[in-house]
Design a protein around this motif. Structure first.
Motif, short mmCIF file in Angstrom:
data_model
loop_
_atom_site.label_atom_id
_atom_site.label_comp_id
_atom_site.label_asym_id
_atom_site.label_seq_id
_atom_site.Cartn_x
_atom_site.Cartn_y
_atom_site.Cartn_z
N LYS A 1 0.93 3.97 -2.98
CA LYS A 1 0.40 5.32 -2.77
C LYS A 1 1.45 6.39 -3.09
CE LYS A 1 -3.20 4.66 0.67
NZ LYS A 1 -4.33 5.49 0.25
N LEU B 1 4.74 6.46 -1.84
CA LEU B 1 5.90 6.60 -0.96
C LEU B 1 7.08 5.95 -1.66
CD1 LEU B 1 4.22 5.94 2.50
CD2 LEU B 1 5.07 8.10 1.58
N THR C 1 0.83 -1.20 0.00
CA THR C 1 0.00 0.00 0.00
C THR C 1 0.87 1.25 0.00
OG1 THR C 1 -1.70 -1.16 1.26
CG2 THR C 1 -1.80 1.25 1.24
N ALA C 2 1.86 1.26 0.85
CA ALA C 2 2.73 2.43 0.96
C ALA C 2 3.36 2.75 -0.39
CB ALA C 2 3.81 2.19 2.01
#
Lengths: 440, 548, 143
Positions: free
Chosen positions: C66, C68, C62-63
């Motif tokens: 998104k 990052l 997810t990080a």
């Protein structure tokens, strides 16, 4: 209720453990520690045998738990001045030395330390580097409050400076602070004053103090420690070079009727640990440990020795060196010891031989830290001939001293390592609980 | 780092109704201010952005409780050790970072839920398994603290291993002088119930609430206890096939030697003791710790009975550690006991067919073989773990180490505790220990075992795992990965699902990450909170310009 | 990825790196780095977990998805886990994630698992510097 309070003297791992156990049992605990921070000898170690745990990593949570416990009252930078009374009803006078810092205001930010112009040898680092006159003994100190050393502070000695006061945003500096005498009433006392390293300078044959590259085990510990004066770089004193060969000499001052007749119990493992660390840091580094009996008696200790031999280039030589000389040019110490070699015919020949090394580490005797002489006289707290707190009934009451209501745990009563000290600390807590439980 | 700017930024975050910029939040003043504002602003979440939570979090949590706000609705953001102190020359970077950390903290706080710390009552009694010196000492100490103790001993007599020992180091006192009074104190103590000739068969449950069944006197007795101490000791190694043992009549172990001469029979003229028999060898690497002491003690005794006797101790390091044992060793040498060092590569050899006539050993210092005529060979062997350690370990759900002895929670700082709460160990069950050490450990175990009982209850920090039964598929991953055995599959409303025993859960989160369905969550560190932090971080910076 | 990413687009932009640090070792090591005033780049953001084993692969994915630029999981050295086995699970998950990320075409430098003990303040600083450098050298994490 005064007899539901306990005095613990000494804030090393034994004192800390005893305090935590007693506090968890519901007693009010007054933990008196002579230096500005609790932690004791364990705070000075890099790693601990045989697990090679980072010493501070396993100590710090205990320090925080102890200091944070609502029933523990930390009295650091303090000493026991007087003890009167008897089991269940002791009156204790504690001398709180002036730190010249208001503990309620100091946040441990360290800004004052940066600005202080005065440097003196650091006790924590055994003089291997310097600290300021206003200082935190080590980074993880508990309590995290600075202390002004009255003997080195420019203002207190010469009347000038006061930079720390200017710098401190919390207004915590208080040059008017006085020594304070605190009167306590406690039901029992636990002594956990630990040990001091024996100064090997008196064993002149080993050249400590004369030959630069002859250091003690505790000094080595500070050098190899990542948070030490050289950030873990093993730089030998004379030229800062990393040694390629180290000799560890065991029983320096121990097992010797001329100095300390007893065995300090932990040095064989300590030396092995240090030799392992040396090789871990520098894979080409070779160590020799010169010993008499290799006392590795604890759990996982023999396995540790085997690993040292097989994986870390640690070589054990059974011999007690006679002297250490120095090659003036290179600064390399030369260790003289005797060995048995065999002739062609198979006859043994005992001869003296020498080994040139880059660094010598003396594993010195460890000497119990005494208690206040007043306690010995007034209360009849006896020591044995070697200076350890006497335990009259070792097999039934191994932590009871000669005075009812006063218990002793850790090295101050017999040479022992960390697990044994921690066990004795809890044992002392049990004995206190038995004593005080029915005293209402 | 520009703190006012961070404070200003915090004001702009959703759900933030009050921001205070305080130089010393953890001071008395700072804490009062927090309490005041909780009341005034009707706050239902508090975020403090300052130093590391590892020191002061409990302090702030308490302040919240005092102000009437559940302490689990509090979040700490580290902008000191993790920000301002490590980016001292990058004010812009540090400020941006602090803002983001605060944003993440606020995002987590939004998903925090009030928690109650789980309290479970502790039954005020303890079980001690093993009635040797360690077990008896532990029982007496607990009873001395006013706690009821059930002491279970498998043999018909109390006393354990030392019943076979004739005299005790260091005072050379008769064992009976120590044992007699100890047993008497145990038998007569009103708080101790002793079961001899009995065994603990099952111990189920967890700290505070153990259900125990004891096989005693032909029946089964059921008990409840709060804590358990293991003091089952160890046994002397009988070195079958080593040095003619069990074949030659005059080759005995140290304990057999003591037994033999208890009645004061004539002592032999020539005795050779061999140390490290079955110890410090590849098959059994550990050191028996106090067997050297035993050999020295018996060697001294022999010389005292007959100063003309020839006593040799063949050794591979004399483990006379400490003050007393070293002194004892010196005394033995003064009395004329000869300590001869041998090498593991050149072990001694027994000479003789029907009996041991002599011992041949390579004398290291002399550099040649010597032959020592002997009337008696005494083998110094280590203690080894008892055969039923396996059964006990399964019964109590505690581990054994590589040597077969019980494995404590941490070799350095928790030597008499187990990772499983409420169970403790002392004496040679943990590792060969002499009497003084075993007794110290017994007192220590008693201290630990007493604490939960004195408290009356155990409380767990509310960061434990919990399983949403509806979502759980009973795959069992969590049960397997839990290092503390705190999870079980049980029948519930939705069939078989995972159930976390909060008393045993330590809040690591291993089970959460292992759960494929997301049913398992951790209080204070659940997925919504952590995902919330990640999203908050990844959000575009709405204040300042992007950095280039 | 959102269009306004242009604000940070292109090489030389400041990466944003997420760090999961376990409470007992890594977080304490980071604290020590702070207490010792060891200076390092300001690109990392730490999330505290009790054990590195708490970190689900979904967090990492997810990080990164998104936007990052990197994810770091820091735990106790193998053998030293406060909960005895947690970091072994982390190690295994780490290996699995590397394979998965590679398959997804994400540069391996963006995800690391490293061990930092509570006394290794200097090591924490080194890791932060090293990882930041490596990720900076990559282009910003965009589709």
């Amino acid at each position: 209720m005064s007899n539901q309070s306990v005095l613990v003297i000494g804030g090393g791992i034994a004192g800390i453990q005893a305090s935590i156990d007693l506090a968890n049992m519901g007693f009010q605990v007054y933990l008196v520690e002579r230096t500005p921070s609790i932690g004791g000898r364990m705070a000075q170690l890099d790693k601990t045998f045989p697990t090679n745990d980072c010493s501070m990593c396993i100590l710090a949570p205990k320090m925080i738990e102890c200091a944070g416990h609502e029933k523990v009252h930390l009295l650091t930078y303090s000493e026991v001045a007087e003890v009167r009374g008897e089991a269940g009803d002791f009156q204790v006078t504690v001398r709180r030395k002036p730190r010249y810092v208001d503990l309620d205001k100091c946040t441990g930010c360290g800004d004052c330390v940066e600005k202080c112009p005065r440097r003196v040898p650091s006790e924590f680092n055994l003089g291997l580097d310097r600290r300021k006159a206003i200082y935190l003994p080590f980074a993880q100190a508990v309590p995290r409050k600075v202390t002004i050393d009255a003997e080195s502070c420019l203002y207190l000695v010469k009347g000038r400076c006061r930079v720390c006061e200017e710098t401190c945003q919390a207004g915590a500096i208080d040059f008017e602070q006085q020594e304070e005498l605190l009167e306590l009433e406690v039901g029992a006392i636990v002594v956990a004053t630990g040990f001091d390293p024996y100064d090997p300078a008196s064993l002149t044959e080993y050249g400590y103090g004369e030959i630069e590259n002859v250091i003690t085990g505790l000094e080595y510990e500070r050098l190899i420690c990542a948070s030490g004066p050289t950030e873990g770089h093993l730089q030998r004193p004379s030229d800062g070079k990393v040694p390629r060969v180290i000799a560890f000499i065991q029983c320096v001052g121990s097992r010797d009727v001329n100095y300390k007749p007893y065995c300090s119990s932990v040095c064989c493992m300590h030396a092995t640990k240090e030799a392992i660390l040396a090789n871990e840091h520098y894979p080409d580094l070779k160590s020799f440990i010169l010993y008499t009996d290799l006392r590795a008696v604890g759990k996982q200790f023999q396995e540790y020795i085997i690993r040292a031999r097989e994986e870390y280039d640690v070589n054990y030589i059974r011999s007690r060196p006679g002297k250490i000389t120095v090659d003036e040019r290179s600064g390399n110490p030369v260790v003289w010891y005797d060995e048995t070699v065999f002739s062609e015919a198979g006859d043994p020949v005992r001869r003296v031989t020498s080994m040139g090394v880059d660094l010598v580490v003396l594993c010195q005797a460890l000497v119990p830290r005494g208690v206040h002489p007043e306690m010995e006289e007034k209360l009849g707290l006896e020591l044995d001939e070697c200076g350890f707190l006497a335990i009259p009934d070792q097999l039934v009451r191994p932590v009871d001293t000669t005075v009812a209501g006063i218990f002793a745990c850790g090295f101050c009563q017999s040479p022992q390592d960390i697990p044994d000290s921690v066990v004795q600390a809890s044992a002392a807590a049990a004995r206190v609980a038995e004593l005080l439980i029915f005293q209402e | 780092m520009r703190v006012p700017e961070v404070a200003e930024y915090a004001r702009s975050l959703p759900n933030v109704v009050y921001v205070e910029d305080n130089l010393y939040a953890c001071s008395e003043e700072g804490l009062s201010s927090i309490k005041e504002q909780i009341a005034k602003q009707h706050l239902n979440r508090v975020v403090v952005a300052s130093c590391t939570p590892r020191t002061h979090e409990p302090l702030f949590k308490e302040a919240c409780e005092e102000a009437g706000l559940n302490k689990y609705l509090f979040e700490f953001v580290n902008i000191r050790e993790h920000c301002s102190w490590i980016h001292m020359h990058d004010s812009a970077g540090a400020t941006e970072k602090a803002k983001e950390l605060v944003r993440m903290g606020v995002a987590k706080a939004c998903y925090l839920e009030p928690q109650e710390e789980f309290e479970s009552e502790v039954f005020p009694a303890a079980l001690v398994i093993g009635g040797g010196v360690a077990g008896m000492t532990a029982a007496l100490s607990l009873a001395g603290q006013g706690i009821q103790v059930h002491l279970v001993e498998r043999e018909k007599e109390l006393g354990g291993l030392i019943r076979s020992v004739r005299t005790l180091f260091p005072a050379q006192q008769d064992t009976e002088d120590l044992l007699g009074p100890l047993v008497e104190r145990v038998r007569s103590h009103p708080q101790i119930t002793t079961y001899v000739g009995s065994e603990a068969e099952t111990v189920d449950g967890f700290i505070g609430d153990f259900d125990v069944s004891i096989a005693t006197d032909g029946q089964t007795k059921e008990l409840k206890v709060g804590t358990v101490i293991v003091a089952t000791g160890a046994q002397e190694l009988k070195p079958i096939a080593l040095y003619g043992y069990s074949r030659l009549p005059n080759v005995v172990t140290q304990l057999e030697f003591e037994e033999k001469f208890k009645e004061g029979a004539d002592t032999p003229r020539n005795v050779v003791m061999i140390n490290c028999v079955g110890a410090r060898i590849p098959e059994r690497t550990y050191c028996g710790r106090f067997c050297c002491t035993t050999a020295i003690k018996n060697a001294i005794w022999l010389k005292e009975q007959d100063p003309e006797a020839s006593v040799h101790v063949l050794q591979r390091d004399v483990m006379a550690y400490g003050v007393d044992i070293e002194e004892f060793y010196r005394r033995a040498m003064e009395l004329g006991v000869r300590f001869v060092r041998y090498d593991i590569e050149n072990p001694p050899q027994i000479m003789g067919e029907e009996r041991a006539e002599a011992v041949k050993v390579y004398h290291q210092l002399m550099g040649r073989q010597v032959v020592l005529p002997t009337d008696l060979v005494v083998l110094t062997t280590p203690l080894v773990s008892r055969e039923d350690n396996e059964r006990l370990s399964k019964m109590l759900k505690v581990p054994l180490g590589s040597e077969g002895f019980f494995l404590e929670a941490h070799l350095k700082l928790r030597p008499i505790e187990f990772a499983t709460d409420g169970v403790y160990v002392c004496g040679s069950a943990r590792y060969p220990s002499d009497i003084r050490e075993s007794v110290s450990q017994a007192y220590a175990a008693a201290a630990k075992a007493a604490i939960p009982i004195r408290d009356g209850f155990v409380r767990a920090e509310a960061i434990t795992a919990f399983c949403s039964e509806r979502t759980c598929t009973a795959c069992g991953n969590c049960v397997e990965v839990c290092p503390f055995g705190a999870i079980e599959l049980q029948e519930g409303r939705f069939g078989e699902t995972a159930h976390v025993n909060v008393a045993q859960c330590k809040g690591c989160g291993c089970c959460v990450a292992a759960c494929p369905s997301g049913a398992m969550q951790q209080r204070g560190f659940d997925d919504r909170q952590l995902f919330g932090m990640i999203s908050a971080l990844a959000e575009e910076m709405t204040s300042g310009t992007g950095r280039q | 990825m959102a269009p306004e990413d242009n604000e940070r687009g292109g090489d030389g932009s400041e990466p944003k790196i997420l760090v999961f640090a376990c409470n007992w070792c890594a977080y304490a090591g980071a604290d020590l780095a702070g207490v010792s005033r060891l200076q390092m780049p300001s690109n990392c953001r730490v999330i505290r977990v009790m054990c590195s084993a708490r970190v689900k692969p979904e967090f990492v994915i997810t990080a990164l998805s998104k936007g990052l630029d990197g994810v770091l999981i820091l735990g106790c050295h193998p053998g030293d886990c406060h909960y005895s086995e947690g970091n072994y699970f982390t190690r295994r998950r780490g290996l699995f994630l590397r394979g998965l990320l590679e398959y997804l075409g994400i540069e391996p430098e963006r995800f690391q698992v490293k061990w930092v003990s509570a006394s290794e303040g200097a090591k924490f600083a080194e890791i932060v510097k090293e990882v930041t450098e490596k990720i900076k050298a990559l282009s910003a994490n965009r589709p």
